[in-house]
Design an enzyme around this catalytic site. Structure first.
Site, PDB file in Angstrom:
ATOM      1  N   ASP A 109       0.824  -1.208   0.000  1.00  0.00           N
ATOM      2  CA  ASP A 109       0.000   0.000   0.000  1.00  0.00           C
ATOM      3  C   ASP A 109       0.864   1.268   0.000  1.00  0.00           C
ATOM      4  O   ASP A 109       1.972   1.268   0.556  1.00  0.00           O
ATOM      5  CB  ASP A 109      -0.908  -0.010   1.243  1.00  0.00           C
ATOM      6  CG  ASP A 109      -2.057   0.984   1.124  1.00  0.00           C
ATOM      7  OD1 ASP A 109      -2.364   1.413  -0.003  1.00  0.00           O
ATOM      8  OD2 ASP A 109      -2.645   1.329   2.159  1.00  0.00           O
TER       9      ASP A 109
ATOM     10  N   LEU B 254      11.967 -19.730  -5.026  1.00  0.00           N
ATOM     11  CA  LEU B 254      10.889 -18.935  -4.427  1.00  0.00           C
ATOM     12  C   LEU B 254       9.663 -18.968  -5.331  1.00  0.00           C
ATOM     13  O   LEU B 254       9.786 -18.805  -6.544  1.00  0.00           O
ATOM     14  CB  LEU B 254      11.363 -17.475  -4.284  1.00  0.00           C
ATOM     15  CG  LEU B 254      10.311 -16.421  -3.910  1.00  0.00           C
ATOM     16  CD1 LEU B 254       9.873 -16.591  -2.454  1.00  0.00           C
ATOM     17  CD2 LEU B 254      10.849 -15.006  -4.125  1.00  0.00           C
TER      18      LEU B 254
ATOM     19  N   HIS C   9       2.569   3.385  -9.121  1.00  0.00           N
ATOM     20  CA  HIS C   9       2.570   1.943  -9.381  1.00  0.00           C
ATOM     21  C   HIS C   9       3.836   1.530 -10.143  1.00  0.00           C
ATOM     22  O   HIS C   9       4.377   0.451  -9.910  1.00  0.00           O
ATOM     23  CB  HIS C   9       1.318   1.535 -10.163  1.00  0.00           C
ATOM     24  CG  HIS C   9       0.043   1.839  -9.425  1.00  0.00           C
ATOM     25  ND1 HIS C   9      -0.143   1.491  -8.100  1.00  0.00           N
ATOM     26  CD2 HIS C   9      -1.099   2.472  -9.801  1.00  0.00           C
ATOM     27  CE1 HIS C   9      -1.354   1.886  -7.712  1.00  0.00           C
ATOM     28  NE2 HIS C   9      -1.940   2.498  -8.714  1.00  0.00           N
TER      29      HIS C   9
HETATM   30  C1  FPP Z   1      -1.810   0.075  -3.415  1.00  0.00           C
HETATM   31  O1  FPP Z   1      -1.409   1.412  -3.404  1.00  0.00           O
HETATM   32  C2  FPP Z   1      -1.311  -0.628  -4.581  1.00  0.00           C
HETATM   33  C3  FPP Z   1      -2.071  -1.234  -5.528  1.00  0.00           C
HETATM   34  C4  FPP Z   1      -3.543  -1.244  -5.515  1.00  0.00           C
HETATM   35  C5  FPP Z   1      -1.505  -1.897  -6.685  1.00  0.00           C
HETATM   36  C6  FPP Z   1      -0.212  -2.615  -6.459  1.00  0.00           C
HETATM   37  C7  FPP Z   1       0.390  -2.739  -7.779  1.00  0.00           C
HETATM   38  C8  FPP Z   1       1.694  -2.651  -8.047  1.00  0.00           C
HETATM   39  C9  FPP Z   1       2.777  -2.556  -7.042  1.00  0.00           C
HETATM   40  C10 FPP Z   1       2.101  -2.601  -9.463  1.00  0.00           C
HETATM   41  C11 FPP Z   1       1.792  -3.823 -10.277  1.00  0.00           C
HETATM   42  C12 FPP Z   1       2.491  -5.030  -9.799  1.00  0.00           C
HETATM   43  C13 FPP Z   1       3.077  -5.969 -10.562  1.00  0.00           C
HETATM   44  C14 FPP Z   1       3.590  -7.195  -9.893  1.00  0.00           C
HETATM   45  C15 FPP Z   1       3.279  -5.838 -11.995  1.00  0.00           C
HETATM   46  P1  FPP Z   1      -2.541   2.539  -3.462  1.00  0.00           P
HETATM   47  O2  FPP Z   1      -2.691   2.936  -4.883  1.00  0.00           O
HETATM   48  O3  FPP Z   1      -3.777   2.045  -2.804  1.00  0.00           O
HETATM   49  O4  FPP Z   1      -1.866   3.665  -2.621  1.00  0.00           O
HETATM   50  P2  FPP Z   1      -2.581   4.788  -1.734  1.00  0.00           P
HETATM   51  O5  FPP Z   1      -3.183   4.079  -0.549  1.00  0.00           O
HETATM   52  O6  FPP Z   1      -1.450   5.679  -1.356  1.00  0.00           O
HETATM   53  O7  FPP Z   1      -3.603   5.442  -2.620  1.00  0.00           O
END
Ligand code: FPP
Length: 240
Positions: free
Chosen positions: A19, A130, A36
Site C-alpha cells: 500500500d 521462491l 505503481h
Molecule cells: C496500493 O497502493 C497498490 C495497488 C492497488 C496496486 C499494487 C500494484 C503494483 C505494485 C504494481 C503492479 C504489480 C506488478 C507485480 C506488476 P494505493 O494505490 O492504494 O496507494 P494509496 O493508498 O497511497 O492510494
C-alpha cells in the site's frame, strides 16, 4: 562488501499488502500510475531479497476485486504494467529460480492479460527457489463465496457428505490451496487493516505494519519485518 548476518526463524510464506503507491506519487506531484511504476521497482527488490533470505513463498496483493472501481486509466495502467513486467522481468526471474503464480478469478481479465498470465506461469514453472503468488482479482470474501458455492455443489450432487466439510477441506478448496498459510503478513503505507486479504489463511499469521510507502520499501524494510517476526512468540492458541 560485508556479509549480512542471517536471521533465525525465516517465515515460509510472507504475504504483503503493498500500500502507498498513490500517496507516494501525490507527494511528488505525479499521477497515481507513476506510483505503481515505482511500486514495481519495489516488487523487484523485494523478490530478490526474499530469495536471498531463504523465503519459499511470497504472496503479493497486486489487484483486489474492489480495485476495478478505481479510475479506468489507473486500472489500465496497472494491467499494462503487469504485461510489460512479464516481458521485462522473466529472464531475471528465471535466473533467480523464481516461479510466478497468479491467484484469483481470471475471468475478469482481458484476453491479453490472460495470455500474459499463461506466459509468465509457464515460463517460470521450473523455478524452485521462491514461489511468488500475485493475488490478482482476489479478495477473501470473493474467494470464500466461490469456495462455498463449489462445496455446496459437491454436497448437492452427492460427491461429499456435509460431515466431510472440515477446516482442512475448506483450505484445500480455496484459491490458495497450493500454498501454506502466511507466517507473516506485512502491510506498508501506514494503515492497520487486512483489506479483504487472506482472511481465512491469516488465522494465526503474525502481522507487521510499517508507515513506509510501498515504493520506498526495500530489502532493509523486509529485513526489519523479518527481524520483528523472529522476535515473536507464536502459540497457535496453545500455552507455551
Ligand atoms: C496500493 O497502493 C497498490 C495497488 C492497488 C496496486 C499494487 C500494484 C503494483 C505494485 C504494481 C503492479 C504489480 C506488478 C507485480 C506488476 P494505493 O494505490 O492504494 O496507494 P494509496 O493508498 O497511497 O492510494
Amino acid at each position: 562488501m560485508t556479509q549480512e548476518k542471517s536471521i533465525q526463524n525465516i517465515p515460509t510464506l510472507v504475504a504483503i499488502i503493498m500500500d502507498g503507491n498513490g500517496r507516494w506519487a501525490k507527494m511528488r506531484g505525479k499521477a497515481r500510475p507513476e506510483g505503481h511504476i515505482a511500486g514495481v521497482e519495489s516488487v523487484r527488490k523485494v523478490i530478490k531479497a526474499a530469495v536471498a533470505e531463504g523465503i519459499k513463498f511470497l504472496t503479493l496483493y497486486t489487484f483486489s476485486t474492489e480495485n476495478w472501481g478505481r479510475p479506468q486509466e489507473e486500472v489500465d495502467a496497472i494491467m499494462e504494467l503487469f504485461c510489460r513486467s512479464v516481458i521485462a522481468e522473466t529472464p531475471e526471474l528465471k535466473k533467480e529460480g523464481v516461479r510466478i503464480r497468479i491467484m484469483g478469478d481470471r475471468i475478469a481479465f482481458s484476453k491479453k492479460v490472460n495470455a500474459y498470465i499463461d506466459r509468465i506461469e509457464s515460463d517460470t514453472a521450473e523455478g524452485e527457489a521462491l514461489t511468488v503468488v500475485l493475488a490478482m482479482n482476489y479478495s477473501s470474501r470473493y474467494e470464500l463465496t466461490a469456495t462455498t458455492k463449489d462445496i455446496a455443489r459437491m454436497v448437492a450432487d452427492g460427491t461429499i457428505k456435509v460431515e466431510e466439510i472440515t477446516s482442512e477441506f475448506i483450505s484445500q478448496h480455496l484459491y490458495s490451496k497450493d500454498y501454506p498459510d502466511p507466517d507473516l503478513i506485512i502491510r506498508s503505507g501506514g494503515e492497520y487493516r487486512l483489506s479483504n486479504f487472506l482472511m481465512w489463511q491469516a488465522a494465526y499469521s503474525e502481522l507487521y505494519f510499517t508507515p513506509t510507502l510501498w515504493p520506498d520499501f526495500d530489502k532493509e524494510s523486509l529485513r526489519e519485518a523479518l527481524e520483528a517476526y523472529a522476535g515473536r512468540q507464536r502459540r497457535f492458541g496453545l500455552v507455551k
